[in-house]
Enzyme design. Sequence first.
Site, short mmCIF file in Angstrom:
data_model
loop_
_atom_site.label_atom_id
_atom_site.label_comp_id
_atom_site.label_asym_id
_atom_site.label_seq_id
_atom_site.Cartn_x
_atom_site.Cartn_y
_atom_site.Cartn_z
N ASP A 30 0.84 -1.20 0.00
CA ASP A 30 0.00 0.00 0.00
C ASP A 30 0.88 1.26 0.00
O ASP A 30 2.10 1.17 0.10
CB ASP A 30 -0.96 -0.03 1.20
CG ASP A 30 -0.27 -0.49 2.47
OD1 ASP A 30 0.79 0.06 2.79
OD2 ASP A 30 -0.77 -1.45 3.12
N ASP A 100 1.61 6.36 -12.77
CA ASP A 100 1.22 5.69 -14.00
C ASP A 100 -0.06 6.35 -14.52
O ASP A 100 -0.94 6.70 -13.74
CB ASP A 100 0.93 4.21 -13.67
CG ASP A 100 1.53 3.26 -14.68
OD1 ASP A 100 1.12 3.33 -15.86
OD2 ASP A 100 2.37 2.43 -14.29
N ASP A 202 0.99 4.35 -19.91
CA ASP A 202 0.76 2.94 -20.23
C ASP A 202 0.44 2.76 -21.72
O ASP A 202 -0.33 3.54 -22.30
CB ASP A 202 -0.41 2.43 -19.39
CG ASP A 202 -0.58 0.93 -19.45
OD1 ASP A 202 0.34 0.23 -19.01
OD2 ASP A 202 -1.63 0.47 -19.94
N GLU A 268 5.31 4.06 -22.42
CA GLU A 268 5.57 2.64 -22.66
C GLU A 268 5.26 2.38 -24.14
O GLU A 268 4.10 2.36 -24.54
CB GLU A 268 4.67 1.76 -21.77
CG GLU A 268 4.98 0.29 -21.93
CD GLU A 268 3.84 -0.65 -21.57
OE1 GLU A 268 4.08 -1.84 -21.42
OE2 GLU A 268 2.68 -0.18 -21.47
N HIS A 330 7.55 -4.82 -14.42
CA HIS A 330 6.55 -5.77 -13.91
C HIS A 330 5.95 -6.66 -14.99
O HIS A 330 5.11 -7.50 -14.68
CB HIS A 330 5.44 -4.99 -13.20
CG HIS A 330 4.68 -4.11 -14.15
ND1 HIS A 330 5.26 -3.01 -14.77
CD2 HIS A 330 3.42 -4.19 -14.63
CE1 HIS A 330 4.37 -2.47 -15.58
NE2 HIS A 330 3.24 -3.16 -15.51
N ASP A 331 6.34 -6.45 -16.24
CA ASP A 331 5.81 -7.28 -17.33
C ASP A 331 6.84 -8.30 -17.82
O ASP A 331 6.52 -9.13 -18.67
CB ASP A 331 5.41 -6.41 -18.53
CG ASP A 331 4.25 -5.48 -18.21
OD1 ASP A 331 3.36 -5.89 -17.43
OD2 ASP A 331 4.24 -4.36 -18.74
C1 GLC Z 1 1.06 -2.28 -19.99
C2 GLC Z 1 1.34 -2.58 -18.54
C3 GLC Z 1 0.83 -3.95 -18.25
C4 GLC Z 1 -0.67 -3.96 -18.48
C5 GLC Z 1 -1.01 -3.48 -19.89
C6 GLC Z 1 -2.46 -3.17 -20.03
O1 GLC Z 1 1.74 -3.11 -20.84
O2 GLC Z 1 2.71 -2.44 -18.27
O3 GLC Z 1 1.14 -4.39 -16.96
O4 GLC Z 1 -1.17 -5.23 -18.27
O5 GLC Z 1 -0.31 -2.31 -20.23
O6 GLC Z 1 -2.77 -1.99 -19.33
#
Ligand code: GLC
Length: 536
Positions: A30, A100, A202, A268, A330-331
């Site tokens: 959190d 984000d 994102d 991204e 995280h991906d």
């Molecule tokens: C981006 C994020 C990923 C998410 C996807 C959809 O690739 O990094 O974790 O699942 O977008 O929002």
Amino acid sequence: MTDHPWWETAVIYQIYPRSFQDTSGNGVGDLAGVIERLDYLSSTLGVDAIWISPFYPSPMKDFGYDVSDYCDVDPMFGDLATFDHLLAEAHRRDLKVIIDWVPNHTSDQHPWFLESRSSRSNPKRDWYVWRDGITDGSPPNNWAAAFGGGAWEWDETTGQYYLHSFVVEQADLNWRNPEVEEAMLDTLRFWLDRGVDGFRIDVAHLIMKDPELRDNPVVAELNDDFPLAAYATQRHIHDRGHPDVHEAFRKVRAVLDSYQPPRYSVGEIHEYDWPTWASYYGEDLDGLHMPFNFAMLRAPWTARHIRRVVETVEEVVPPGGWPNYVLGNHDEIRVATRLGENQTRIAALLLLTLRGTPTLYNGDEIGLVQADIPPELQQDPWGRNVPGMGRDGGRTPMQWTDAEGAGFTQPGVSPWLPTSADASTRNVATQLKSPDSLLSLYRRLLAIRRQEPALRLGAYQSLEAGRDAFAYLRDDGRSPVAVALNFTGDVQPAGSIAASGAGRVLVSSGLDREGRVVLGELELGPHEGVVVKLDR
Ligand code: GLC
């Protein structure tokens, strides 16, 4: 050298808030937990900025990337007051805060979508991408969802399909509608007014699609083993990256630039054609401040390939633009698992000595490995839809101590994903005690990056090196620094670094090399990397 904005000299640290620090005892991290760890980030580790993955209200179908309110905090993570407190506490420590922003899609529970799907005549109908089926009733085109299956969902009530590039519960916004654009820019203003320093955007390249919604070319057969992985069989030329995307980001940039001091954006962008990638800086540098550079996640880990990535980046980033490098997020599969223990240390040296803003993913500084999550504990919708694609293994809780719960959560509480099997030995507390740990190496590297202007801002120049070594110079015109990295377990013969000069070792990947070295006589040991401050 002094007029560089903070995002060019900063090291950014990504926090995946679900897995960083739980203070409420529910097994999920959190915002109060982030506050607790700010001293670690700013003093112990020594980064300059944090990027926090989504903490917005969300049904958590994609763990926060399905946003149901852009202007609030999910109760699971805290509330707006906690966020404001976090921001103040971070700023007090000179840490910038990037959040984000998820512009491509909302949750299907977002009030905008609930309105939009309520009737064809609703004023928000056109805020999303609705289409009739083709004559036989099948979906409007062949687009596939990134997380499995088709990209169109049939809506019984209104008798049309809506577009979702990810899971069914993530409906794509229609960025061609000016009201959507304005409403989304307002969500930026909401956080900018609170004082955030920037946004990670994102899937930024997805927001503009082909206005005619043409089929993507199919380039591979659908594999029977993965019947849902249609996404991998297409060339994604129509469902993303339409050139109109740049106009949208010009407007985003104008909003960011209207604040004092101006704020930062990093997109991204999964785009691997270099000129297209570089186009996201904007024609006159009026686009995103940076498109994330994921090339190192994809390139084979050899000196030759990595050198080519760096040289290409140096070439394609437009004049006045600034490079950046990413080793994990995280991906992705954890860097320690991709490269192995030894080369993970070389990767740390590389990331923190190149010209460009480094982004470091939480846990990579202690070498967290990709955990093997048993099927019954899997959370990620991608992994549940398409076996083998799950991202849970790189999202396990941060390991702070050797206690039960790894200091992430209280003993007796089951974290939302299990901590990795090595939590009792691989954790922050243990690594802080050991000078040869990965964490200690990261701390030394972050410290010298702060100390040496050449490492933050100096020009980049490749140095000739043996086939399996990669060497380069960072030169600020005053006090240049040379870096030499051995990408293999074989000794690199003396003289393989064809450069003149000698200097003092600032950091080495092991602890065994200290003192003075002559570059032309340097013999790199197995998996050895050195950073040398040259005499001038
Ligand atoms: C981006 C994020 C990923 C998410 C996807 C959809 O690739 O990094 O974790 O699942 O977008 O929002």
